[in-house]
Design a protein around this motif. Structure first.
Motif, PDB file in Angstrom:
ATOM      1  N   CYS A  17       0.842  -1.195   0.000  1.00  0.00           N
ATOM      2  CA  CYS A  17       0.000   0.000   0.000  1.00  0.00           C
ATOM      3  C   CYS A  17       0.881   1.249   0.000  1.00  0.00           C
ATOM      4  O   CYS A  17       0.630   2.187  -0.761  1.00  0.00           O
ATOM      5  CB  CYS A  17      -0.928  -0.015   1.213  1.00  0.00           C
ATOM      6  SG  CYS A  17      -2.022   1.419   1.311  1.00  0.00           S
ATOM      7  N   GLN A  18       1.915   1.244   0.835  1.00  0.00           N
ATOM      8  CA  GLN A  18       2.851   2.379   0.865  1.00  0.00           C
ATOM      9  C   GLN A  18       3.527   2.568  -0.488  1.00  0.00           C
ATOM     10  O   GLN A  18       3.810   3.703  -0.888  1.00  0.00           O
ATOM     11  CB  GLN A  18       3.920   2.165   1.937  1.00  0.00           C
ATOM     12  CG  GLN A  18       3.383   2.303   3.347  1.00  0.00           C
ATOM     13  CD  GLN A  18       4.453   1.999   4.375  1.00  0.00           C
ATOM     14  OE1 GLN A  18       5.037   0.914   4.373  1.00  0.00           O
ATOM     15  NE2 GLN A  18       4.701   2.942   5.255  1.00  0.00           N
ATOM     16  N   LYS A  39       2.119   1.981  -3.193  1.00  0.00           N
ATOM     17  CA  LYS A  39       1.007   2.287  -4.109  1.00  0.00           C
ATOM     18  C   LYS A  39       0.868   1.217  -5.185  1.00  0.00           C
ATOM     19  O   LYS A  39       0.512   1.505  -6.325  1.00  0.00           O
ATOM     20  CB  LYS A  39       1.162   3.678  -4.695  1.00  0.00           C
ATOM     21  CG  LYS A  39       1.149   4.751  -3.615  1.00  0.00           C
ATOM     22  CD  LYS A  39       1.311   6.129  -4.157  1.00  0.00           C
ATOM     23  CE  LYS A  39       1.247   7.096  -2.984  1.00  0.00           C
ATOM     24  NZ  LYS A  39       1.539   8.437  -3.322  1.00  0.00           N
ATOM     25  N   ASN A  78      -6.979   5.682  -2.994  1.00  0.00           N
ATOM     26  CA  ASN A  78      -7.057   6.332  -1.687  1.00  0.00           C
ATOM     27  C   ASN A  78      -6.154   5.567  -0.717  1.00  0.00           C
ATOM     28  O   ASN A  78      -6.610   4.910   0.213  1.00  0.00           O
ATOM     29  CB  ASN A  78      -8.507   6.372  -1.182  1.00  0.00           C
ATOM     30  CG  ASN A  78      -9.376   7.259  -2.041  1.00  0.00           C
ATOM     31  OD1 ASN A  78      -8.921   8.281  -2.540  1.00  0.00           O
ATOM     32  ND2 ASN A  78     -10.614   6.868  -2.225  1.00  0.00           N
ATOM     33  N   TYR A  79      -4.858   5.682  -0.973  1.00  0.00           N
ATOM     34  CA  TYR A  79      -3.870   4.878  -0.259  1.00  0.00           C
ATOM     35  C   TYR A  79      -3.823   5.158   1.232  1.00  0.00           C
ATOM     36  O   TYR A  79      -3.633   4.243   2.027  1.00  0.00           O
ATOM     37  CB  TYR A  79      -2.475   5.090  -0.868  1.00  0.00           C
ATOM     38  CG  TYR A  79      -2.429   4.878  -2.352  1.00  0.00           C
ATOM     39  CD1 TYR A  79      -2.618   3.608  -2.903  1.00  0.00           C
ATOM     40  CD2 TYR A  79      -2.218   5.949  -3.220  1.00  0.00           C
ATOM     41  CE1 TYR A  79      -2.578   3.410  -4.263  1.00  0.00           C
ATOM     42  CE2 TYR A  79      -2.182   5.757  -4.594  1.00  0.00           C
ATOM     43  CZ  TYR A  79      -2.368   4.489  -5.107  1.00  0.00           C
ATOM     44  OH  TYR A  79      -2.337   4.299  -6.460  1.00  0.00           O
ATOM     45  N   GLU A  80      -3.970   6.412   1.617  1.00  0.00           N
ATOM     46  CA  GLU A  80      -3.834   6.771   3.032  1.00  0.00           C
ATOM     47  C   GLU A  80      -4.898   6.107   3.898  1.00  0.00           C
ATOM     48  O   GLU A  80      -4.587   5.635   4.991  1.00  0.00           O
ATOM     49  CB  GLU A  80      -3.878   8.292   3.208  1.00  0.00           C
ATOM     50  CG  GLU A  80      -2.621   8.994   2.743  1.00  0.00           C
ATOM     51  CD  GLU A  80      -1.368   8.490   3.443  1.00  0.00           C
ATOM     52  OE1 GLU A  80      -1.378   8.353   4.686  1.00  0.00           O
ATOM     53  OE2 GLU A  80      -0.370   8.237   2.746  1.00  0.00           O
ATOM     54  N   TYR A  94      -4.024   2.416   4.164  1.00  0.00           N
ATOM     55  CA  TYR A  94      -2.856   2.277   5.040  1.00  0.00           C
ATOM     56  C   TYR A  94      -3.288   2.379   6.505  1.00  0.00           C
ATOM     57  O   TYR A  94      -2.906   1.548   7.331  1.00  0.00           O
ATOM     58  CB  TYR A  94      -1.821   3.352   4.705  1.00  0.00           C
ATOM     59  CG  TYR A  94      -0.649   3.372   5.634  1.00  0.00           C
ATOM     60  CD1 TYR A  94       0.382   2.449   5.516  1.00  0.00           C
ATOM     61  CD2 TYR A  94      -0.572   4.318   6.660  1.00  0.00           C
ATOM     62  CE1 TYR A  94       1.461   2.462   6.377  1.00  0.00           C
ATOM     63  CE2 TYR A  94       0.508   4.335   7.527  1.00  0.00           C
ATOM     64  CZ  TYR A  94       1.514   3.414   7.389  1.00  0.00           C
ATOM     65  OH  TYR A  94       2.573   3.423   8.252  1.00  0.00           O
ATOM     66  N   LYS A  95      -4.101   3.376   6.813  1.00  0.00           N
ATOM     67  CA  LYS A  95      -4.545   3.589   8.195  1.00  0.00           C
ATOM     68  C   LYS A  95      -5.360   2.397   8.706  1.00  0.00           C
ATOM     69  O   LYS A  95      -5.141   1.903   9.816  1.00  0.00           O
ATOM     70  CB  LYS A  95      -5.363   4.875   8.293  1.00  0.00           C
ATOM     71  CG  LYS A  95      -5.796   5.193   9.693  1.00  0.00           C
ATOM     72  CD  LYS A  95      -6.553   6.494   9.774  1.00  0.00           C
ATOM     73  CE  LYS A  95      -6.888   6.732  11.241  1.00  0.00           C
ATOM     74  NZ  LYS A  95      -7.920   7.636  11.484  1.00  0.00           N
TER      75      LYS A  95
END
Length: 113
Positions: free
Chosen positions: A42-43, A45, A90-92, A95-96
């Motif tokens: 995910c980081q 992408k 919407n990676y962030e 990730y969260k």
């Protein structure tokens, strides 16, 4: 392009190490490793690899055991949301969610000991 032989040997040793680590891991360790894989990708992408890792998390859900069914349904919804968000880049948020779920599992595993 010719790669130096040491690169191939190093990669081979790394793959052997990773394979051994996975084969010797217990189910709890494997779950955390899948989360780690999803989070790292995910980081980076990398939508395809992240979604494959999330699919593995989906495949690990237990819908047979009545005591686990409710949690599995909730996790399924979160995982599907994460896959959708990855496709939307919407990676962030993904990730969260993955980081929080990973930490929750670690807390559960530690409290069970």
């Amino acid at each position: 392009m010719n790669l130096p032989s040491y690169s191939l040997n190093t990669k081979s040793k790394l793959n052997t190490y990773i394979e051994k680590e996975i084969l010797e891991a217990n189910p709890k360790q494997l779950l955390i490793k899948i989360y780690d894989n999803a989070i790292v990708n995910c980081q980076r992408k990398d939508i395809a690899k992240t979604n494959r890792a999330i699919q593995e998390l989906i495949n690990s859900l237990n819908f047979e055991d009545e005591s686990a069914k409710g949690i599995s349904i909730g996790l399924l919804k979160l995982y599907l949301f994460c896959q959708e968000q990855m496709r939307s880049r919407n990676y962030e948020i993904v990730y969260k969610i993955l980081r929080e779920l990973r930490q929750t599992w670690i807390d559960v595993f530690n409290s069970a000991n």
